[in-house]
Structures are given as structure tokens and as C-alpha cells.
Scaffold this motif. Structure first.
Motif, PDB file in Angstrom:
ATOM      1  N   GLU A 243       0.842  -1.183   0.000  1.00 47.27           N
ATOM      2  CA  GLU A 243       0.000   0.000   0.000  1.00 47.27           C
ATOM      3  C   GLU A 243       0.885   1.244   0.000  1.00 47.27           C
ATOM      4  O   GLU A 243       1.940   1.260   0.623  1.00 47.27           O
ATOM      5  N   ILE A 244       0.419   2.285  -0.681  1.00 44.55           N
ATOM      6  CA  ILE A 244       1.145   3.550  -0.745  1.00 44.55           C
ATOM      7  C   ILE A 244       0.434   4.536   0.180  1.00 44.55           C
ATOM      8  O   ILE A 244      -0.751   4.821   0.003  1.00 44.55           O
ATOM      9  N   ILE A 245       1.174   5.043   1.175  1.00 47.27           N
ATOM     10  CA  ILE A 245       0.628   5.956   2.174  1.00 47.27           C
ATOM     11  C   ILE A 245       1.359   7.298   2.075  1.00 47.27           C
ATOM     12  O   ILE A 245       2.580   7.339   2.005  1.00 47.27           O
TER      13      ILE A 245
ATOM     14  N   ASP B  53      -0.395  13.518   5.071  1.00 44.57           N
ATOM     15  CA  ASP B  53      -1.761  13.482   5.602  1.00 44.57           C
ATOM     16  C   ASP B  53      -2.217  12.087   6.036  1.00 44.57           C
ATOM     17  O   ASP B  53      -3.340  11.922   6.496  1.00 44.57           O
ATOM     18  N   GLY B  54      -1.362  11.079   5.880  1.00 49.72           N
ATOM     19  CA  GLY B  54      -1.695   9.723   6.294  1.00 49.72           C
ATOM     20  C   GLY B  54      -2.681   9.012   5.389  1.00 49.72           C
ATOM     21  O   GLY B  54      -3.137   7.921   5.703  1.00 49.72           O
ATOM     22  N   LYS B  55      -3.004   9.603   4.269  1.00 50.92           N
ATOM     23  CA  LYS B  55      -4.009   9.056   3.358  1.00 50.92           C
ATOM     24  C   LYS B  55      -3.443   7.887   2.550  1.00 50.92           C
ATOM     25  O   LYS B  55      -2.318   7.948   2.063  1.00 50.92           O
ATOM     26  N   LYS B  56      -4.250   6.838   2.405  1.00 53.25           N
ATOM     27  CA  LYS B  56      -3.881   5.724   1.538  1.00 53.25           C
ATOM     28  C   LYS B  56      -4.126   6.157   0.096  1.00 53.25           C
ATOM     29  O   LYS B  56      -5.233   6.562  -0.270  1.00 53.25           O
ATOM     30  N   LEU B  57      -3.081   6.110  -0.715  1.00 51.57           N
ATOM     31  CA  LEU B  57      -3.187   6.561  -2.097  1.00 51.57           C
ATOM     32  C   LEU B  57      -3.512   5.429  -3.064  1.00 51.57           C
ATOM     33  O   LEU B  57      -4.072   5.668  -4.118  1.00 51.57           O
ATOM     34  N   GLY B  58      -3.142   4.218  -2.708  1.00 46.09           N
ATOM     35  CA  GLY B  58      -3.399   3.092  -3.589  1.00 46.09           C
ATOM     36  C   GLY B  58      -2.465   1.944  -3.289  1.00 46.09           C
ATOM     37  O   GLY B  58      -1.798   1.914  -2.258  1.00 46.09           O
ATOM     38  N   VAL B  59      -2.436   1.003  -4.220  1.00 47.35           N
ATOM     39  CA  VAL B  59      -1.590  -0.185  -4.118  1.00 47.35           C
ATOM     40  C   VAL B  59      -0.680  -0.196  -5.335  1.00 47.35           C
ATOM     41  O   VAL B  59      -1.114   0.115  -6.450  1.00 47.35           O
ATOM     42  N   VAL B  60       0.564  -0.542  -5.140  1.00 49.16           N
ATOM     43  CA  VAL B  60       1.543  -0.512  -6.228  1.00 49.16           C
ATOM     44  C   VAL B  60       1.083  -1.355  -7.417  1.00 49.16           C
ATOM     45  O   VAL B  60       1.268  -0.968  -8.573  1.00 49.16           O
ATOM     46  N   GLY B  61       0.439  -2.485  -7.166  1.00 50.80           N
ATOM     47  CA  GLY B  61      -0.007  -3.357  -8.255  1.00 50.80           C
ATOM     48  C   GLY B  61      -1.002  -2.712  -9.194  1.00 50.80           C
ATOM     49  O   GLY B  61      -1.173  -3.153 -10.327  1.00 50.80           O
ATOM     50  N   ASN B  62      -1.679  -1.634  -8.750  1.00 52.57           N
ATOM     51  CA  ASN B  62      -2.645  -0.923  -9.588  1.00 52.57           C
ATOM     52  C   ASN B  62      -2.037   0.286 -10.288  1.00 52.57           C
ATOM     53  O   ASN B  62      -2.740   0.997 -10.981  1.00 52.57           O
TER      54      ASN B  62
END
Length: 81
Positions: A10-12, A16-25
Motif C-alpha cells: 500500500e502507498i501511504i 496526511d496519512g491518506k492511503k493513495l493506492g496499491v503498487v499493483g494498480n
């Protein structure tokens, strides 16, 4: 490190601590000369209708903005507009 090692992380965003996405996507921008990754492009999946119509706002993360690659996450420091 191989890209397959990063695939499910996961990319954080540090700021702001927000989850931006997953590297696989993500899509990658690669320097053809050196073979190095220049940036990650995370598709905006927040609005399905925008995605279907092609009006997406992707998050581009320069490789130099990656601060730490951990066992489960990647910490980046980017300002989102």
C-alpha cells in the motif's frame, strides 16, 4: 529489489496519512536509458463515473518522493492538489 516485491504494498502519504493506492494498480514511468523508475502513476478510483468517461485525475509520485519502503507499505511525501 524486484517490482514483484512491491506489487501488493500500500502507498501511504506521509503528509496526511491518506492511503493513495496499491503498487499493483499503478502505472510506471521508466527511464529508457537507465531502466530506472522515474515515477508511479496511481489512478484515481474515487469516482467511477469519471473513470468510465476518461476524466480521471491521477496521482503522479516522483520516485524521489518515496521516503521508506517497508514490509507492507511504501511511505511517500507528496502534496495533493
Amino acid at each position: 529489489m524486484r517490482f514483484s516485491d512491491l506489487d501488493s504494498k500500500e502507498i501511504i502519504n506521509y503528509s496526511d496519512g491518506k492511503k493513495l493506492g496499491v503498487v499493483g494498480n499503478c502505472d510506471l514511468v521508466i527511464d529508457i536509458e537507465s531502466g530506472n523508475i522515474k515515477e508511479l502513476i496511481i489512478p484515481d478510483k474515487a469516482n467511477v463515473w469519471n473513470t468510465l468517461s476518461g476524466n480521471t485525475k491521477n496521482v503522479n509520485i516522483p520516485w524521489k518522493s518515496i521516503k521508506k519502503i517497508g514490509q507492507d507499505t511504501i511511505i511517500v511525501n507528496v502534496d495533493q492538489e
